[in-house]
Write an enzyme that holds these catalytic residues in place. Structure first.
Site, PDB file in Angstrom:
ATOM      1  N   ARG A 135       0.837  -1.209   0.000  1.00  0.00           N
ATOM      2  CA  ARG A 135       0.000   0.000   0.000  1.00  0.00           C
ATOM      3  C   ARG A 135       0.870   1.257   0.000  1.00  0.00           C
ATOM      4  O   ARG A 135       2.053   1.209   0.335  1.00  0.00           O
ATOM      5  CB  ARG A 135      -0.836   0.081   1.285  1.00  0.00           C
ATOM      6  CG  ARG A 135      -1.803  -1.027   1.494  1.00  0.00           C
ATOM      7  CD  ARG A 135      -2.673  -0.682   2.707  1.00  0.00           C
ATOM      8  NE  ARG A 135      -3.061  -1.844   3.459  1.00  0.00           N
ATOM      9  CZ  ARG A 135      -4.012  -2.686   3.100  1.00  0.00           C
ATOM     10  NH1 ARG A 135      -4.648  -2.514   1.966  1.00  0.00           N
ATOM     11  NH2 ARG A 135      -4.313  -3.719   3.859  1.00  0.00           N
ATOM     12  N   ASP A 171       5.398  -9.885   9.248  1.00  0.00           N
ATOM     13  CA  ASP A 171       5.259  -8.891  10.309  1.00  0.00           C
ATOM     14  C   ASP A 171       6.672  -8.484  10.699  1.00  0.00           C
ATOM     15  O   ASP A 171       7.440  -9.300  11.231  1.00  0.00           O
ATOM     16  CB  ASP A 171       4.517  -9.515  11.501  1.00  0.00           C
ATOM     17  CG  ASP A 171       4.380  -8.556  12.672  1.00  0.00           C
ATOM     18  OD1 ASP A 171       5.060  -7.511  12.675  1.00  0.00           O
ATOM     19  OD2 ASP A 171       3.597  -8.873  13.586  1.00  0.00           O
ATOM     20  N   VAL A 172       7.020  -7.230  10.454  1.00  0.00           N
ATOM     21  CA  VAL A 172       8.421  -6.818  10.644  1.00  0.00           C
ATOM     22  C   VAL A 172       8.838  -6.764  12.118  1.00  0.00           C
ATOM     23  O   VAL A 172      10.019  -6.585  12.402  1.00  0.00           O
ATOM     24  CB  VAL A 172       8.721  -5.456   9.974  1.00  0.00           C
ATOM     25  CG1 VAL A 172       8.543  -5.533   8.468  1.00  0.00           C
ATOM     26  CG2 VAL A 172       7.902  -4.321  10.588  1.00  0.00           C
ATOM     27  N   SER A 228      10.335  10.448   8.977  1.00  0.00           N
ATOM     28  CA  SER A 228       9.162  11.327   8.811  1.00  0.00           C
ATOM     29  C   SER A 228       9.539  12.714   9.313  1.00  0.00           C
ATOM     30  O   SER A 228      10.438  12.858  10.165  1.00  0.00           O
ATOM     31  CB  SER A 228       8.001  10.780   9.648  1.00  0.00           C
ATOM     32  OG  SER A 228       6.979  11.754   9.778  1.00  0.00           O
ATOM     33  N   TYR A 242       5.662   7.786  17.770  1.00  0.00           N
ATOM     34  CA  TYR A 242       6.051   7.808  16.349  1.00  0.00           C
ATOM     35  C   TYR A 242       7.276   8.707  16.140  1.00  0.00           C
ATOM     36  O   TYR A 242       8.218   8.355  15.423  1.00  0.00           O
ATOM     37  CB  TYR A 242       4.853   8.314  15.563  1.00  0.00           C
ATOM     38  CG  TYR A 242       4.953   8.291  14.064  1.00  0.00           C
ATOM     39  CD1 TYR A 242       4.931   7.089  13.361  1.00  0.00           C
ATOM     40  CD2 TYR A 242       5.025   9.480  13.337  1.00  0.00           C
ATOM     41  CE1 TYR A 242       4.982   7.082  11.975  1.00  0.00           C
ATOM     42  CE2 TYR A 242       5.073   9.478  11.962  1.00  0.00           C
ATOM     43  CZ  TYR A 242       5.054   8.278  11.282  1.00  0.00           C
ATOM     44  OH  TYR A 242       5.092   8.273   9.909  1.00  0.00           O
ATOM     45  N   ALA A 245      10.380   7.009  17.428  1.00  0.00           N
ATOM     46  CA  ALA A 245      10.785   5.927  16.515  1.00  0.00           C
ATOM     47  C   ALA A 245      11.425   6.504  15.257  1.00  0.00           C
ATOM     48  O   ALA A 245      12.467   6.012  14.793  1.00  0.00           O
ATOM     49  CB  ALA A 245       9.569   5.077  16.147  1.00  0.00           C
ATOM     50  N   LYS A 246      10.821   7.554  14.715  1.00  0.00           N
ATOM     51  CA  LYS A 246      11.319   8.098  13.441  1.00  0.00           C
ATOM     52  C   LYS A 246      12.658   8.805  13.608  1.00  0.00           C
ATOM     53  O   LYS A 246      13.471   8.813  12.685  1.00  0.00           O
ATOM     54  CB  LYS A 246      10.261   9.026  12.827  1.00  0.00           C
ATOM     55  CG  LYS A 246       9.006   8.285  12.328  1.00  0.00           C
ATOM     56  CD  LYS A 246       9.355   7.184  11.323  1.00  0.00           C
ATOM     57  CE  LYS A 246       8.153   6.759  10.493  1.00  0.00           C
ATOM     58  NZ  LYS A 246       8.488   5.629   9.600  1.00  0.00           N
TER      59      LYS A 246
HETATM   60  P1  NDP Z   1       0.192   2.807   4.591  1.00  0.00           P
HETATM   61  O1  NDP Z   1      -0.664   2.548   5.767  1.00  0.00           O
HETATM   62  O2  NDP Z   1      -0.451   3.178   3.301  1.00  0.00           O
HETATM   63  O3  NDP Z   1       1.167   1.572   4.327  1.00  0.00           O
HETATM   64  C1  NDP Z   1       1.870   0.955   5.376  1.00  0.00           C
HETATM   65  C2  NDP Z   1       1.819  -0.542   5.188  1.00  0.00           C
HETATM   66  O4  NDP Z   1       2.597  -1.154   6.226  1.00  0.00           O
HETATM   67  C3  NDP Z   1       0.392  -1.103   5.291  1.00  0.00           C
HETATM   68  O5  NDP Z   1       0.141  -2.025   4.269  1.00  0.00           O
HETATM   69  C4  NDP Z   1       0.405  -1.769   6.668  1.00  0.00           C
HETATM   70  O6  NDP Z   1      -0.505  -2.837   6.796  1.00  0.00           O
HETATM   71  C5  NDP Z   1       1.844  -2.272   6.715  1.00  0.00           C
HETATM   72  N1  NDP Z   1       2.244  -2.666   8.066  1.00  0.00           N
HETATM   73  C6  NDP Z   1       1.826  -2.186   9.269  1.00  0.00           C
HETATM   74  N2  NDP Z   1       2.420  -2.844  10.270  1.00  0.00           N
HETATM   75  C7  NDP Z   1       3.231  -3.764   9.708  1.00  0.00           C
HETATM   76  C8  NDP Z   1       4.096  -4.771  10.226  1.00  0.00           C
HETATM   77  N3  NDP Z   1       4.268  -4.952  11.542  1.00  0.00           N
HETATM   78  N4  NDP Z   1       4.766  -5.541   9.352  1.00  0.00           N
HETATM   79  C9  NDP Z   1       4.622  -5.382   8.029  1.00  0.00           C
HETATM   80  N5  NDP Z   1       3.817  -4.472   7.468  1.00  0.00           N
HETATM   81  C10 NDP Z   1       3.131  -3.663   8.311  1.00  0.00           C
HETATM   82  O7  NDP Z   1       1.203   3.959   5.072  1.00  0.00           O
HETATM   83  P2  NDP Z   1       2.161   4.916   4.256  1.00  0.00           P
HETATM   84  O8  NDP Z   1       2.417   4.411   2.907  1.00  0.00           O
HETATM   85  O9  NDP Z   1       1.664   6.282   4.455  1.00  0.00           O
HETATM   86  O10 NDP Z   1       3.480   4.794   5.162  1.00  0.00           O
HETATM   87  C11 NDP Z   1       4.667   4.156   4.699  1.00  0.00           C
HETATM   88  C12 NDP Z   1       5.812   4.640   5.575  1.00  0.00           C
HETATM   89  O11 NDP Z   1       5.971   6.056   5.392  1.00  0.00           O
HETATM   90  C13 NDP Z   1       5.595   4.435   7.074  1.00  0.00           C
HETATM   91  O12 NDP Z   1       6.814   4.117   7.685  1.00  0.00           O
HETATM   92  C14 NDP Z   1       5.136   5.801   7.528  1.00  0.00           C
HETATM   93  O13 NDP Z   1       5.409   5.999   8.885  1.00  0.00           O
HETATM   94  C15 NDP Z   1       5.964   6.695   6.637  1.00  0.00           C
HETATM   95  N6  NDP Z   1       5.473   8.042   6.498  1.00  0.00           N
HETATM   96  C16 NDP Z   1       4.240   8.306   5.961  1.00  0.00           C
HETATM   97  C17 NDP Z   1       3.803   9.609   5.834  1.00  0.00           C
HETATM   98  C18 NDP Z   1       2.484   9.969   5.242  1.00  0.00           C
HETATM   99  O14 NDP Z   1       2.132  11.161   5.271  1.00  0.00           O
HETATM  100  N7  NDP Z   1       1.711   9.026   4.691  1.00  0.00           N
HETATM  101  C19 NDP Z   1       4.631  10.725   6.271  1.00  0.00           C
HETATM  102  C20 NDP Z   1       5.907  10.332   6.812  1.00  0.00           C
HETATM  103  C21 NDP Z   1       6.300   9.037   6.913  1.00  0.00           C
HETATM  104  P3  NDP Z   1      -1.972  -2.530   7.385  1.00  0.00           P
HETATM  105  O15 NDP Z   1      -2.592  -1.489   6.485  1.00  0.00           O
HETATM  106  O16 NDP Z   1      -2.649  -3.858   7.335  1.00  0.00           O
HETATM  107  O17 NDP Z   1      -1.740  -2.014   8.785  1.00  0.00           O
END
Ligand code: NDP
Length: 250
Positions: A15, A62-63, A141, A153, A156-157
């Site tokens: 996603r 699951d990471v 982030s 968050y 962590a970031k």
């Molecule tokens: P999304 O929710 O669209 O995608 C994140 C994906 O990670 C989802 O498919 C989610 O699954 C999956 N996920 C959650 N937990 C785990 C796990 N333990 N193991 C494996 N996969 C997991 O988020 P974004 O694309 O927005 O985010 C991607 C990265 O970018 C993240 O690290 C986020 O913190 C970072 N980020 C995003 C920003 C934004 O504005 N969108 C801004 C700054 C940083 P599920 O949906 O089932 O939980």
């Protein structure tokens, strides 16, 4: 085709930013393992890439689990022959003001982002050191700089930035670079959920952000994927330990 014959592994790849990154790396010639916590969604994303002529596999992982991370990396190497590029996009948020933040939500966010990035990087570098080459791109982030309601968050970031700098020092001698991309406000399910929690529409949240953003819009996952592809490519071969903010602002 800067990434011809390279193999990439993208966590959270089903996603949002991870999926856009997987597609971008494939468009530049890489084969990609799409890993996500829901293996079916990961496989669907990989199947769509294969239908478009790309080489991709879907992996459930699951990471936060060392065992699952090690299996994910082993499967990538077994099915796609090697591992050149790791991108850690897996993530979630559990926002709350500090006096209301539960220990469970603290642990979940730290484990997913910080421990997850460590486990993935540790497993990937073992292969990359043997290959004497690799690219590790961790996702931070703008919240690393502090954001109300995101103590977990944010910690962590910012931790991820320290992790990357240290890994860059340890792994440079093996021609492995480690860099960080730190997005701002990007249109994904994560930010849609934030708007819903705030009781406003995503459009309202986007307009409010755009009004104060120098480029006057929110970011798209593809904006972040472009920066990640740069770090993954030979164009960035002498760039390591860096943090690139992709936020439409200084
Ligand atoms: P999304 O929710 O669209 O995608 C994140 C994906 O990670 C989802 O498919 C989610 O699954 C999956 N996920 C959650 N937990 C785990 C796990 N333990 N193991 C494996 N996969 C997991 O988020 P974004 O694309 O927005 O985010 C991607 C990265 O970018 C993240 O690290 C986020 O913190 C970072 N980020 C995003 C920003 C934004 O504005 N969108 C801004 C700054 C940083 P599920 O949906 O089932 O939980």
């Amino acid at each position: 085709m800067r990434l011809q014959d390279r193999v990439a592994l993208v966590t959270g790849g089903a996603r949002g930013i991870g999926l856009a990154t997987a597609k971008r790396l494939v468009a530049e010639g890489a084969a990609v393992a799409i890993a996500d916590i829901d293996g079916d969604v990961a496989e669907d994303a990989a199947a769509a890439i294969r239908q478009g002529g790309g080489r991709a596999i879907g992996v459930g992982c699951d990471v936060t689990s060392r065992q699952q991370v090690e299996q994910m990396v082993a499967r990538t190497a077994a099915e796609l022959s090697r591992l050149d590029i790791l991108v850690t996009c897996a993530g979630l948020i559990r926002d709350n003001l500090v006096h209301k933040m539960s220990e469970e939500d603290w642990d979940l966010v730290i484990d997913t982002h910080l421990k997850g990035s460590f486990l993935c990087a540790q497993a990937a570098q073992a292969l990359m050191v043997k290959q004497r080459s690799g690219r590790i791109i961790l996702i931070s982030s703008t919240s690393a700089l502090g954001n109300r309601g995101q103590a977990n968050y944010s910690a962590a970031k910012m931790g991820i930035q320290g992790l990357a700098r240290t890994l860059s020092l340890e792994l440079g001698r093996y021609d492995i670079t480690v860099n960080v991309v730190a997005p701002g406000f990007i249109a994904t399910r994560m930010t849609e959920a934030t708007a819903a929690r705030m009781g406003i529409t995503f459009e309202q949240m986007s307009e409010g952000f755009a009004a104060t953003n120098p480029i006057a819009r929110i970011g798209e996952p593809e904006d972040v994927a472009g920066a990640i592809a740069f770090f993954a490519s030979d164009d960035a071969s002498y760039v390591t330990g860096q943090v690139l903010y992709v936020r439409g602002a200084p």
